[in-house]
Each structure stands twice: as structure tokens, then as C-alpha cells.
Design a protein around this motif. Structure first.
Motif, PDB file in Angstrom:
ATOM      1  N   GLU A 174      31.344 -47.576  53.238  1.00 17.54           N
ATOM      2  CA  GLU A 174      30.836 -47.442  52.238  1.00 17.54           C
ATOM      3  C   GLU A 174      30.356 -48.198  51.330  1.00 17.54           C
ATOM      4  OE1 GLU A 174      31.710 -45.033  47.758  1.00 17.54           O
ATOM      5  OE2 GLU A 174      33.434 -45.053  49.428  1.00 17.54           O
ATOM      6  N   GLN A 175      30.818 -49.483  51.476  1.00 18.27           N
ATOM      7  CA  GLN A 175      30.403 -50.729  50.802  1.00 18.27           C
ATOM      8  C   GLN A 175      29.120 -51.175  51.629  1.00 18.27           C
ATOM      9  OE1 GLN A 175      34.265 -52.769  51.193  1.00 18.27           O
ATOM     10  NE2 GLN A 175      34.631 -52.564  48.844  1.00 18.27           N
ATOM     11  N   ASP A 229      27.227 -49.542  53.441  1.00 16.14           N
ATOM     12  CA  ASP A 229      26.092 -48.558  53.127  1.00 16.14           C
ATOM     13  C   ASP A 229      25.448 -49.048  51.840  1.00 16.14           C
ATOM     14  OD1 ASP A 229      26.566 -47.318  55.662  1.00 16.14           O
ATOM     15  OD2 ASP A 229      27.609 -45.647  54.744  1.00 16.14           O
ATOM     16  N   GLN A 230      26.221 -49.066  50.794  1.00 12.06           N
ATOM     17  CA  GLN A 230      25.697 -49.277  49.553  1.00 12.06           C
ATOM     18  C   GLN A 230      24.935 -50.545  49.289  1.00 12.06           C
ATOM     19  OE1 GLN A 230      28.360 -49.153  46.088  1.00 12.06           O
ATOM     20  NE2 GLN A 230      29.712 -47.903  47.102  1.00 12.06           N
ATOM     21  N   GLU A 263      21.579 -50.187  50.870  1.00 13.03           N
ATOM     22  CA  GLU A 263      20.816 -49.515  50.117  1.00 13.03           C
ATOM     23  C   GLU A 263      20.285 -50.379  48.952  1.00 13.03           C
ATOM     24  OE1 GLU A 263      21.185 -45.836  46.871  1.00 13.03           O
ATOM     25  OE2 GLU A 263      22.644 -46.174  48.405  1.00 13.03           O
ATOM     26  N   LEU A 297      30.463 -56.191  45.587  1.00 14.96           N
ATOM     27  CA  LEU A 297      31.367 -54.961  46.173  1.00 14.96           C
ATOM     28  C   LEU A 297      32.567 -55.240  46.533  1.00 14.96           C
ATOM     29  CD1 LEU A 297      28.603 -52.828  47.827  1.00 14.96           C
ATOM     30  CD2 LEU A 297      29.430 -52.443  45.569  1.00 14.96           C
TER      31      LEU A 297
END
Length: 451
Positions: A26-27, A29-30, A33, A55
Motif C-alpha cells: 500500500e505504501q 502504491d501511494q 501515485e 510514509l
């Protein structure tokens, strides 16, 4: 092929790290992004690293001391004009302190690269500098050490800036005990680490090098600042967010317009502005007098504060026989009637005459919006009767971001005047430029509305 050897060496080194943080998908991917929001392809990797260390640090702090407050809203990661120029995460608030995160792409380097800007420019200095290493293959990050600003300054005589505006600092200078960092964040008084004051002469410095920057900044598209500017020039640019915003604008087919806007932006940033709020009180300040602006009284009090809608009795007069106040009254009535524009009768009004081959008159009308929700500026350009020529005259209005409006007065046609209206907050300034068909131009000092 010696991957096994390399990984073995890495694990040996990792055993020496006091803190590691697993990188979750998730980190990752952020971070991707956030990096994708950067228009400059060459800066996506640096932005990705900056996002990832932020993050990772957030996650580490949440697990170790969830009671410590972290505010990332104003951190540089979310301001692409900064990620485009400085390889660090600054303006991060942790507890009551300013924190700067420094990325490294390995966990074993003996030296750390720190941007000179976050050390030498008070706008970006921090109470704590924290080095965070990223090892993507192992999917981990690590707190490699931290350094207080007062300790960093003690080392400053040993710092030698590199050509690319960075310092190489031994990792050995950093405190490798994260528990001490957490203790400082919780217990240390803010006054224990004084930060330098921001100089008050930034605007003067920028004005001094204005013409040089006008030549150099267009050469900086997609190039690091250090390749074109001296450090002094770079410091002036880095501490002026509007110039960084200008540099960050993506190249488009309309690049000429963007470049032309630079000259107007530098004038907005360096010239003394006219406070048009004084016109509402029929006051004339020193700046206005120096620039030959003439304040005009409000229209007939019989109209009170109702919007101007009806033609006055003087409408039958030839405009050539009118004084500026009567002429403006008439023009405002026409604009209001033909454009469904409500102009308060108690608006502030002024004018000035200028010559660009032909004699011109520029009227300026301003008023504030209800509930202090900003202000507006209505500009009207016309030739003075008896001085018309066949030339076209262009009126352009800019703010700190872009050219807001541009219109051309055709003096050989039936057009009597042109007008444009712009609106903004009380932080906005507007700059008007009038250009003749032959290239003569006059830029007027900015307009502002100070409450």
C-alpha cells in the motif's frame, strides 16, 4: 553474478541498523501515485523516494509513539514545485518541531547527501534531520540516524558545498539511537534548538537580480537550478514560491506566453503595489501620486449603494465634452447594461493617462465582495478623444500564476473602449500591461487590496 554475496553483505549490515520498517504494498502504491503527479519525468524517481520515506517514517512513528502528533499537510512532498527542486522532505511538523527527512537509496552508504537549501536557507531548516534509507529489493526502510540543527551548525566549518548544491556528510555524525529522537520529540523544549530567522530583505535581493533572472530562468526548463544559476541566484529563486511555481509549469505549445508572463511575475514580486482599497475612501496615497493616478469621486449619491443600471441625465452629452468622472459614469452604465454586470455605486474609481504613440486613458474600478470574500478589478482602456490613431492597443492583465485576460482595442473601428474584469482573494495582486501594435508597451505597478 554475485547476488547471493551482495545480499549476504546487506544482511550483515542490516544487523547493525537499530530500526527497520517493512515496506507495505500500500505504501509503495501511494508513493507511485504521488510521483505520477509530477509533470517532469526526470523527477519522478526522486519524488517517489521522498514519498516513500515520508510514509515509512509515519508508519514507524505510529508504531513506536502513536501519541506524537505528525502534520504532513504542508510538507514538501505535496508541493511539486519543491519536490522538483530539492531532494528532501521538509516543512514536516512532528510534535512542535520542524523535521526534515533525508533519503538514501541504500542502507550502507558511509556518507549522506543533503541539499544545501535545507541547511543554509532559513525557510527550509529543521530542528531535526533524519536520514531514512530505502532498500527496495528487500522491501524495507530504515531509520539510519538523526542530527539536531544546533549540532549540524557546529559541523558547518567542515562543510564544503558541492557543485550541485549539496553537502556530503558522514553518516557517523548522525545519532543512531532512535529512542533518543523519540525522547527529544516528546520532552525537549522548542527553544533548545533555535532556528535562524528568515531575512527581511528577500524582496530587495530579488529586485536587484530581476533582469538577470529574466534572462536565465527560461533556460531552466527541466534542468537543475545549479546548472544555470549561481548559489545566490538559486537562493533567491528557491525562497520565492511563485518563481518555483513558474519553473514547474509544464512546457506547452504556448511556451511563449508562459515566458512573457515571467517578466510580469517578477514585477508583481518586486514592485510596490497600489492599494486600491484607498479609492473606496477617496484617499490618495504616496504610490498613487508618484504614478500619476487620479482618484475619482463616487457617482451621484442619489443612486446610493444600488448597482448602476439606469442612464444618467448627462448621457446625451458628447463624451468629448465630459470630464473623466462623467465619462466613466457613462461607460460603467453601458458595461453594466450590456453585460449584466452589477457594479456597486460605492466602488472605488481612478484613472491615469498614458502615451503609446497615441494618448490613452485607463480607468480602474474596484470593489470588494460581500462577507470579505475577495475583491475585483475592472479595467477600461480607451483612446483620449482627438488623439486617436490607427494602431491597435492590447490590454493584458496577469497575476502571479498566469495571464488572466488579454484584449485588443481596435482604434480604427467602431470600438470606443475595451474592458476586462478580474477577481481574487486579498492575497492576490494584478498587473496590467498595455502594448501598442508597434511593440511599445507600458506596464503599470500592481494593484492590490489590503484590508
Amino acid at each position: 553474478m554475485n547476488y547471493l554475496t551482495d545480499l549476504t553483505d546487506d544482511w550483515v549490515e542490516l544487523e547493525e541498523l537499530p530500526e527497520t520498517i517493512p515496506l507495505e504494498s500500500e505504501q509503495l502504491d501511494q508513493a507511485v501515485e504521488l510521483s505520477n503527479q509530477v509533470g517532469n519525468e526526470d523527477r519522478k524517481w526522486q519524488t517517489y523516494l521522498q514519498a516513500l520515506i515520508l510514509l515509512s517514517f509515519e508508519e514507524w512513528l505510529r508504531k513506536r509513539e502513536p501519541e506524537i502528533f505528525l502534520d504532513r499537510e504542508h510538507s514538501s512532498v505535496f508541493q511539486p514545485q519543491y519536490t522538483n527542486a530539492i531532494d528532501a522532505v521538509f516543512n514536516l511538523r512532528v510534535s512542535k518541531f520542524k523535521v526534515c527527512l533525508i533519503p538514501t537509496i541504500t542502507l550502507t552508504d558511509k556518507e549522506v547527501t543533503i541539499p544545501r537549501a535545507v541547511v543554509d536557507l532559513p525557510e527550509f531548516t529543521a530542528h531535526f534531520y533524519i536520514v531514512i534509507g530505502i532498500e527496495e529489493d528487500l522491501e524495507i526502510a530504515a531509520i539510519r540516524g538523526f542530527l539536531r540543527y544546533d549540532q549540524l551548525i557546529n559541523y558547518q566549518p567542515q562543510l564544503q558545498p558541492e557543485a550541485d548544491w549539496t553537502y556530503q556528510i558522514p553518516i557517523a555524525w548522525f545519532n543512531r539511537e532512535p529512542n533518543e529522537l523519540l525522547l527529544y520529540l516528546q520532552c525537549l523544549a522548542l527553544s533548545a534548538i533555535p532556528l535562524p530567522e528568515i531575512p527581511t530583505n528577500r524582496q530587495d535581493t530579488l529586485a536587484r537580480m530581476q533582469s538577470t533572472l529574466l534572462t536565465l530562468l527560461p533556460q531552466l526548463r527541466n534542468r537543475p537550478l545549479w546548472q544555470v544559476l549561481t548559489w545566490e541566484q538559486g537562493a533567491a529563486v528557491l525562497t520565492t514560491p511563485d518563481l518555483l511555481n513558474w519553473l514547474y509549469q509544464p512546457l506547452t505549445e504556448n511556451t511563449a506566453t508562459v515566458t512573457n508572463h515571467l517578466s510580469e511575475l517578477l514585477q508583481i514580486l518586486t514592485q510596490q503595489a497600489i492599494n486600491v482599497r484607498n479609492w473606496l475612501r477617496n484617499q490618495v496615497d504616496e504610490v498613487m501620486q508618484e504614478l500619476s493616478w487620479e482618484a475619482l469621486p463616487a457617482p451621484s449619491p442619489l443612486r446610493g449603494t444600488e448597482p448602476i443600471r439606469e442612464l444618467p441625465a448627462s448621457f446625451s452629452l458628447r463624451r468629448s465634452e465630459q470630464n473623466p468622472s462623467q465619462e466613466l459614469d457613462e461607460i460603467l452604465i453601458e458595461i453594466s447594461r450590456n453585460n449584466q454586470l452589477e457594479i456597486p455605486a460605492n466602488s472605488g474609481r481612478a484613472y491615469r493617462d498614458l502615451t503609446l504613440g497615441t494618448r490613452l486613458r485607463l480607468y480602474a474600478v474596484t470593489w470588494s465582495f460581500p462577507d470579505d470574500d475577495g475583491w475585483t478589478l475592472l479595467l477600461i482602456l480607451k483612446a483620449i478623444y482627438g488623439n486617436e490613431s490607427q494602431e491597435e492597443m492590447t490590454l493584458r492583465v496577469s497575476d502571479r500564476v498566469e495571464v488572466l485576460a488579454e484584449d485588443t482595442l481596435q482604434l480604427d473601428g467602431n470600438e470606443d473602449y475595451i474592458f476586462t474584469q478580474v477577481a481574487g482573494t486579498y492575497q492576490d495582486k494584478f498587473l496590467a500591461t498595455i502594448t501598442s501594435e508597434t511593440g511599445k508597451f507600458q506596464t503599470l505597478p500592481p494593484f492590490e487590496f489590503i484590508l
